[in-house]
Structures are given as structure tokens and as C-alpha cells.
Design a protein around this motif. Sequence first.
Motif, PDB file in Angstrom:
ATOM      1  N   THR A 124     138.207 -22.105  20.689  1.00 57.82           N
ATOM      2  CA  THR A 124     137.731 -21.422  21.919  1.00 57.82           C
ATOM      3  C   THR A 124     138.551 -21.303  22.942  1.00 57.82           C
ATOM      4  OG1 THR A 124     135.418 -21.594  20.767  1.00 57.82           O
ATOM      5  CG2 THR A 124     135.890 -20.833  23.176  1.00 57.82           C
ATOM      6  N   TRP A 125     139.048 -22.254  23.306  1.00 63.05           N
ATOM      7  CA  TRP A 125     139.943 -22.660  24.614  1.00 63.05           C
ATOM      8  C   TRP A 125     141.180 -23.151  24.359  1.00 63.05           C
ATOM      9  CZ3 TRP A 125     136.220 -20.473  27.475  1.00 63.05           C
ATOM     10  CH2 TRP A 125     134.756 -20.918  27.068  1.00 63.05           C
ATOM     11  N   LEU A 126     142.171 -22.220  24.593  1.00 63.69           N
ATOM     12  CA  LEU A 126     143.559 -22.466  24.221  1.00 63.69           C
ATOM     13  C   LEU A 126     144.325 -22.854  25.568  1.00 63.69           C
ATOM     14  CD1 LEU A 126     144.802 -20.036  21.738  1.00 63.69           C
ATOM     15  CD2 LEU A 126     143.808 -21.974  21.199  1.00 63.69           C
ATOM     16  N   HIS A 127     145.354 -23.990  25.539  1.00 69.47           N
ATOM     17  CA  HIS A 127     145.995 -24.057  26.636  1.00 69.47           C
ATOM     18  C   HIS A 127     147.602 -23.649  25.974  1.00 69.47           C
ATOM     19  CE1 HIS A 127     143.511 -27.122  29.053  1.00 69.47           C
ATOM     20  NE2 HIS A 127     143.060 -25.974  29.081  1.00 69.47           N
ATOM     21  N   VAL A 128     148.051 -22.644  26.108  1.00 74.66           N
ATOM     22  CA  VAL A 128     149.220 -21.951  25.235  1.00 74.66           C
ATOM     23  C   VAL A 128     150.662 -22.428  26.442  1.00 74.66           C
ATOM     24  CG1 VAL A 128     150.599 -20.114  24.786  1.00 74.66           C
ATOM     25  CG2 VAL A 128     148.172 -20.171  24.357  1.00 74.66           C
ATOM     26  N   PHE A 129     151.586 -23.029  26.077  1.00 76.12           N
ATOM     27  CA  PHE A 129     152.756 -23.559  26.504  1.00 76.12           C
ATOM     28  C   PHE A 129     154.006 -22.874  25.699  1.00 76.12           C
ATOM     29  CE2 PHE A 129     149.687 -27.087  27.131  1.00 76.12           C
ATOM     30  CZ  PHE A 129     149.854 -27.432  28.474  1.00 76.12           C
TER      31      PHE A 129
END
Length: 416
Positions: A319-324
Motif C-alpha cells: 500500500t505505502w511505497l517509498h521509491v528511491f
Amino acid sequence: MTAPKFTTLGCRLNAYETEAMKEMSREAGLEGAVVVNTCAVTSEAVRKARQEIRRLRRENPDARLVVTGCAAQTEPETFAAMEEVDAVIGNTEKMNPATWMGLAADFTGETERVRVDDIMSATETAGHLIDGFGTRSRAYVQVQNGCDHRCTFCIIPYGRGNSRSVPAGVVVDQIKRLVQRGYNEVVLTGVDLTSWGADLPGAPRLGDLVMRILKLTDVPRLRISSIDSIEVDDALMQAIATETRLMPHLHLSLQHGDDLILKRMKRRHLRDDAIAFVEKARRLRPDMTFGADIIAGFPTETEAHFENSLRLVEECDLTWLHVFPYSPRPGTPAARMPQVDGRAIKSRAARLREAGETRVARHLAAQVGRAHRVLMENPRMGRTEQFTEVEFATDQPEGRIVSATITGHAGSRLVA
């Protein structure tokens, strides 16, 4: 003179340590300083730190400007060379009260240099413990620091040192104090949280700590920050299944969805491991939601490799993405690998973020009509047990847990 001004860049652990530095500088009587607690997770983070330092110097031309944190630890020369900077202190020094006493007693104005290998020793744990920070409702407790693993893309172990743990008794006592002060939620934080306990007598695991906290304290809600799913122990799975005070939201350090790239990253899990963990956790706790860190454009990543990351978002129901977007960190093995074109990295990161936004929208729509217990962070906004923001039309008691029925959603928030 005025109290020091602090700026925090990066993770929750940095934010926790900033609160400790505020307390130590206040006790030392330090005045008229500006302190920047930097992040080194990406080259972009270092660039932003330099940009922030220049901005703060323009706004505070007469202040003493101190730089600390992971970027100051891993590349002190970068900041010592900046004319805006008066002192550079490492991660060990920033958590030592004597450092702040020294700055208060005799700030010479000469830039101090620290050695790159001058990291917090393995005998130290979390340094200066504080009684929580953040909103009046939620407190963060640092239980672990450092990392024993050496992922090929990561510079953080060079800035944080090897893993070391805060003893369980110390953590429990701190959480008891936080509950007495009125905090309704505590978040356990660390660099490599699931390695907690490996350096302690008997080598307890994170699940043991969680179960001990829930048994010995009255904390209404306990939350865990980012974890490495491959290291989750049986006790933590038991807590997920049986302890309603452990919040049903886990943020996973997945990093990629392709097995070959995971091997080149020197990760300890494969794609199927991540999927299996999520499926098991959701069987045990059907209301569980997941977030994850995912890197776009790691060296040698092809379009086919990237598509596996995109599919992982759906297959793990993230549900919650941290994209780097990948950026090379000098001194890491990945920086010497064949690099992906920057335009492709940017495009892939955007596609991952779009997939994440779709997942968030789906999650929000599914909550309409459901009842949630919401921890109020301010009179009009709180968070569900799954960490979803909820906006209220009328004021609610700040710091309290209130029951609410979701009537809709707007942007990335639910409406109650």
C-alpha cells in the motif's frame, strides 16, 4: 543570545537523535548555533544537505553552523570544505554530552574534522535516551543502531557502525515513562531493527522484545518501523497473530522484485521469500497493511528486471511505497557496477510511484463505511491502526484514540 536551531534531514532515527542533541545542548548552555543533522542514504540526500546548509547560512549569517549526522560521518571533507560550516562532528560525537559542553565553552570558529572511521563503538547502544518526541500522541524509541550487513548500494553502515542493541529492560523502562506522560502510541526505531538483540546476552530476537513490552507495559499501541522480513522471528509472528496492541502495519525493506538484482544488491532474501512473508502475515492478521522501500534503476537493471518490481507491488499488495531512484554512493560496490541511464531511472521511479498511488487509492476506497480507531495527532487529523491519515470535520481531543466511521476519502487521506 538564542537557543540553537536544529534541522533534521533523513530518517526517524535522525529525528530521534536531534531531540537528544537539543536536550544535551540545552543542558550545556549552548547558544547562537545552527545545527544540521544530515542524511547519507543517497547522493541526492547529500546534495540536499549542502543546499540546506547554504540556505541556513544566508538566513543566519552570524550564527555558528554545525554539521553532523551520517553524511558528516561518511564524507566529512565535503562539509569541512564548505565556507558556511564552522564545525563538523560525527555520529559518535553528536550523542556525547561532552561535545556540546565543549562547543558551549569554547566555540573557536575553526572547522573541526572527524575521521571517517570514528564511528560509535560497539559497546555503545543508543547513546542518549530521551523520553519520546513527535506529536503529543506518538513517541519514538530508538532500540537499535548500526548494521552488520553490507548491501552493495548502502553507505549507512559506514556512518552508523555495526549493529548494537539497547537492552530490553532499558526499553521497557523508557516506554513505561512515556505511557505515564500520556503517550498512546510508541514506535520502535533502528537502522536494522530485526537485528535487535544479536549482541545481547542470550541473543534475544525482536519478537522477544515486542512480547516483553506488551507484557510489562500498558502502552495502548505499539508500532514497529522498517524491518527486514527475512529476519522476522517466530515470537514476532506470534505477536502479529495474537497481540491487538501491535499495530497491523509493517514497512518492509524489500528494495527490489527481481532475484538477480537482489543477489547483486547482496540482499538476504529472494522474491518468493517476500511474497511468502506477506501472505503468512496477512493470514495471521487479515487487516495488515504493508509498505516497502524499492529502488528503481539499480546498476544492470533491465526493463524485465524492473517489471518484476512492478509486479511485486501487486503480488505483495503493498500500500505505502517509498521509491528511491538509484544514485551511486562512492565507496560502495554498486557504484563500480555498470550504471543505468539516468532518464530510464527517472522514468522507472515515476512508474513505481504511479503504481503506489494506485494501491493507495484502492486502499482508501476499501475503507469507506468501515469503523476505525484513530489516534489523533492534532484536532483535525489522526491515523488509523494501519497508519492511514484520517481527516475530521470537527475537532477531536488531541492525543486520544477515538472511534470513527469513514465517510469518504480525499487525496491520500480518509475522511470521517
